[in-house]
Enzyme design. Structure first.
Site, PDB file in Angstrom:
ATOM      1  N   GLN A  52       0.817  -1.212   0.000  1.00  0.00           N
ATOM      2  CA  GLN A  52       0.000   0.000   0.000  1.00  0.00           C
ATOM      3  C   GLN A  52       0.852   1.264   0.000  1.00  0.00           C
ATOM      4  O   GLN A  52       0.324   2.361  -0.119  1.00  0.00           O
ATOM      5  CB  GLN A  52      -0.931   0.010   1.217  1.00  0.00           C
ATOM      6  CG  GLN A  52      -1.976  -1.080   1.196  1.00  0.00           C
ATOM      7  CD  GLN A  52      -2.841  -1.092   2.456  1.00  0.00           C
ATOM      8  OE1 GLN A  52      -2.587  -0.368   3.405  1.00  0.00           O
ATOM      9  NE2 GLN A  52      -3.867  -1.926   2.455  1.00  0.00           N
ATOM     10  N   HIS A  81      -0.903   0.050   5.729  1.00  0.00           N
ATOM     11  CA  HIS A  81      -1.189   1.120   6.700  1.00  0.00           C
ATOM     12  C   HIS A  81      -0.029   2.107   6.863  1.00  0.00           C
ATOM     13  O   HIS A  81       0.477   2.332   7.953  1.00  0.00           O
ATOM     14  CB  HIS A  81      -1.571   0.521   8.059  1.00  0.00           C
ATOM     15  CG  HIS A  81      -2.804  -0.324   8.008  1.00  0.00           C
ATOM     16  ND1 HIS A  81      -3.364  -0.900   9.133  1.00  0.00           N
ATOM     17  CD2 HIS A  81      -3.608  -0.697   6.973  1.00  0.00           C
ATOM     18  CE1 HIS A  81      -4.442  -1.591   8.796  1.00  0.00           C
ATOM     19  NE2 HIS A  81      -4.603  -1.475   7.471  1.00  0.00           N
ATOM     20  N   TYR A  92     -11.887  -9.195  10.610  1.00  0.00           N
ATOM     21  CA  TYR A  92     -12.063  -9.663   9.236  1.00  0.00           C
ATOM     22  C   TYR A  92     -12.449 -11.142   9.187  1.00  0.00           C
ATOM     23  O   TYR A  92     -13.128 -11.588   8.267  1.00  0.00           O
ATOM     24  CB  TYR A  92     -10.789  -9.428   8.423  1.00  0.00           C
ATOM     25  CG  TYR A  92     -10.564  -7.974   8.074  1.00  0.00           C
ATOM     26  CD1 TYR A  92     -11.281  -7.368   7.052  1.00  0.00           C
ATOM     27  CD2 TYR A  92      -9.650  -7.199   8.770  1.00  0.00           C
ATOM     28  CE1 TYR A  92     -11.090  -6.040   6.724  1.00  0.00           C
ATOM     29  CE2 TYR A  92      -9.452  -5.862   8.452  1.00  0.00           C
ATOM     30  CZ  TYR A  92     -10.167  -5.294   7.438  1.00  0.00           C
ATOM     31  OH  TYR A  92      -9.979  -3.972   7.121  1.00  0.00           O
ATOM     32  N   TYR A  94      -7.290   8.647  20.122  1.00  0.00           N
ATOM     33  CA  TYR A  94      -8.468   8.315  19.320  1.00  0.00           C
ATOM     34  C   TYR A  94      -8.814   6.829  19.346  1.00  0.00           C
ATOM     35  O   TYR A  94      -9.655   6.383  18.580  1.00  0.00           O
ATOM     36  CB  TYR A  94      -8.298   8.876  17.904  1.00  0.00           C
ATOM     37  CG  TYR A  94      -8.411  10.383  17.965  1.00  0.00           C
ATOM     38  CD1 TYR A  94      -9.633  11.012  17.821  1.00  0.00           C
ATOM     39  CD2 TYR A  94      -7.302  11.162  18.287  1.00  0.00           C
ATOM     40  CE1 TYR A  94      -9.761  12.384  17.965  1.00  0.00           C
ATOM     41  CE2 TYR A  94      -7.414  12.538  18.432  1.00  0.00           C
ATOM     42  CZ  TYR A  94      -8.646  13.137  18.276  1.00  0.00           C
ATOM     43  OH  TYR A  94      -8.770  14.498  18.442  1.00  0.00           O
ATOM     44  N   GLU A 131     -13.908   6.238  10.215  1.00  0.00           N
ATOM     45  CA  GLU A 131     -14.186   7.366  11.103  1.00  0.00           C
ATOM     46  C   GLU A 131     -13.869   8.715  10.458  1.00  0.00           C
ATOM     47  O   GLU A 131     -12.976   8.820   9.623  1.00  0.00           O
ATOM     48  CB  GLU A 131     -13.326   7.249  12.375  1.00  0.00           C
ATOM     49  CG  GLU A 131     -13.578   6.003  13.189  1.00  0.00           C
ATOM     50  CD  GLU A 131     -12.672   5.915  14.410  1.00  0.00           C
ATOM     51  OE1 GLU A 131     -12.770   4.908  15.124  1.00  0.00           O
ATOM     52  OE2 GLU A 131     -11.863   6.847  14.647  1.00  0.00           O
TER      53      GLU A 131
END
Length: 387
Positions: free
Chosen positions: A102, A164, A278, A267, A257
């Site tokens: 990613q 990520h 998953y 958070y 979010e």
């Protein structure tokens, strides 16, 4: 070739190869704008035009002073796109950047220093000894050439994980740059202040640490951290009128979010979450809310997979003033969210579902026209319908 004594068939082949090589080395000639969708939102008619079709995943976009789009691609390419002609030219001067799952070359954002000088800030996954870390860099641009490339912060997030990385960039009005980093697919990072992973960072524009950062004097905490407990924030913006820092982030299976980000705040990830595992219908985290943890202002279940975040302030669509826009990757639409004066979320609209594109980056031009990229390589713009 005209002086070569070759059979006609061979000359034809050589000529064709020469033409192909010339096209490969020249600026990419892309199609002129083509209308693909008409619609309306909040009582305002619009048309969506495809202004270019490129190869690769166009991850970030920002306008230059000359009103060309500077576009970053996850595989490390950078192009300048003329939005009227569809002509794109390659930009050079960046270091070798390889797509790493990613990761790769991610966001870009322009910051004017003077009337004649601008810095372009980039985030990318820097590979070191087979591992990769989200990195903030900046450079200057002139004649399709980047110069003075500087890595401002190679974050302490090195991992062999391919997921990520974040990462978006935002500037406030006080000389600071923010950028986001995902948890690098290791959940405990979200609550660990000794790593940059799973956090939003705040730096001075030269990469140094501001004296008033919330964890600057906290033992065993990295001083660049502004907020933590984030899973994978890929949307980030600063509203200079209200001094609000907004972010969005990917939840697990459900639980995306939108957050208002404050200094030093937690958070929740992975202690609190609105999503499921998953592998089964099992909640992730201890709870959805917990004392000492800031709850999101909006949760998307099922996940839309937000890939960007924009606050609309253009003149072209007055009824969108103050609205947030998310590019949706999984549910393939443009997500519009209305926001009240006090910063709460009021409503939602899903646009362009019939386009069926994974919408990635979002920017507006000086007219307030909305431009967005898709993972297919297409570049679109949404403008008022004049008919």
């Amino acid at each position: 070739m005209s002086g070569c004594n070759l059979p006609t068939q061979v000359k034809v082949v050589f000529t064709a190869l020469f033409c192909l090589l010339s096209l490969a080395l020249s600026p990419r000639a892309l199609s002129a704008p083509v209308a693909v969708i008409e619609g309306s939102s909040a009582g305002m008619p619009f048309v969506v035009e495809r202004i270019a079709q490129t190869d690769g995943v166009p991850w970030g976009m920002t306008f230059t002073a000359g009103q060309e789009l500077l576009i970053t691609y996850r595989d490390g390419q950078i192009r300048l796109l003329n939005t009227e002609t569809g002509m794109a030219q390659s930009v050079s001067g960046q270091p070798a950047i390889n797509q790493y799952g990613q990761g790769g070359l991610m966001d870009v954002s322009r910051l004017d220093v003077t009337n004649s000088q601008a810095w372009y800030y980039f985030t990318y996954s820097k590979t070191i000894d087979g591992l990769a870390a989200t990195t903030l860099a900046r450079a200057q641009l002139s004649n399709n050439q980047l110069s003075q490339w500087q890595d401002l912060l190679v974050t302490q997030s090195l991992s062999d994980a391919s997921r990520h990385f974040g990462s978006r960039i935002a500037f406030d009005n006080q000389g600071h740059v923010f950028f986001s980093i995902g948890d690098r697919a290791h959940r405990p990072n979200g609550q660990d202040l000794s790593t940059h992973a799973g956090s939003i960072l705040r730096l001075n524009l030269d990469g140094s640490v501001p004296k008033d950062n919330p964890f600057r004097n906290t033992k065993n905490a990295l001083p660049e951290i502004w907020s933590y407990g984030h899973r994978n924030p890929q949307g980030l913006l600063f509203d200079q009128e209200t001094n609000r820092l907004w972010s969005n982030e990917h939840g697990p299976r459900g639980g995306d979010e939108i957050n208002l980000v404050k200094a030093g705040a937690n958070y929740g990830w992975p202690v609190t979450s609105h999503g499921k595992e998953y592998w089964g219908p099992i909640d992730v985290g201890e709870a959805e809310e917990k004392e000492g943890i800031v709850s999101p202002l909006k949760v998307y279940t099922p996940s839309i997979a937000p890939g960007s975040l924009l606050l609309y302030k253009g003149a072209a669509f007055p009824n969108w003033q103050g609205n947030l826009f998310n590019g949706a990757l999984k549910l393939r639409h443009l997500n519009r969210v209305t926001v009240t004066a006090n910063g709460s979320i009021k409503g939602e609209e899903r646009l362009l579902e019939e386009l069926d594109e994974r919408i990635r980056a979002l920017v507006t031009d000086h007219q307030g026209w909305l431009y967005f990229s898709a993972d297919s390589g297409a570049i679109y713009r949404l403008r008022p319908h004049s008919g």
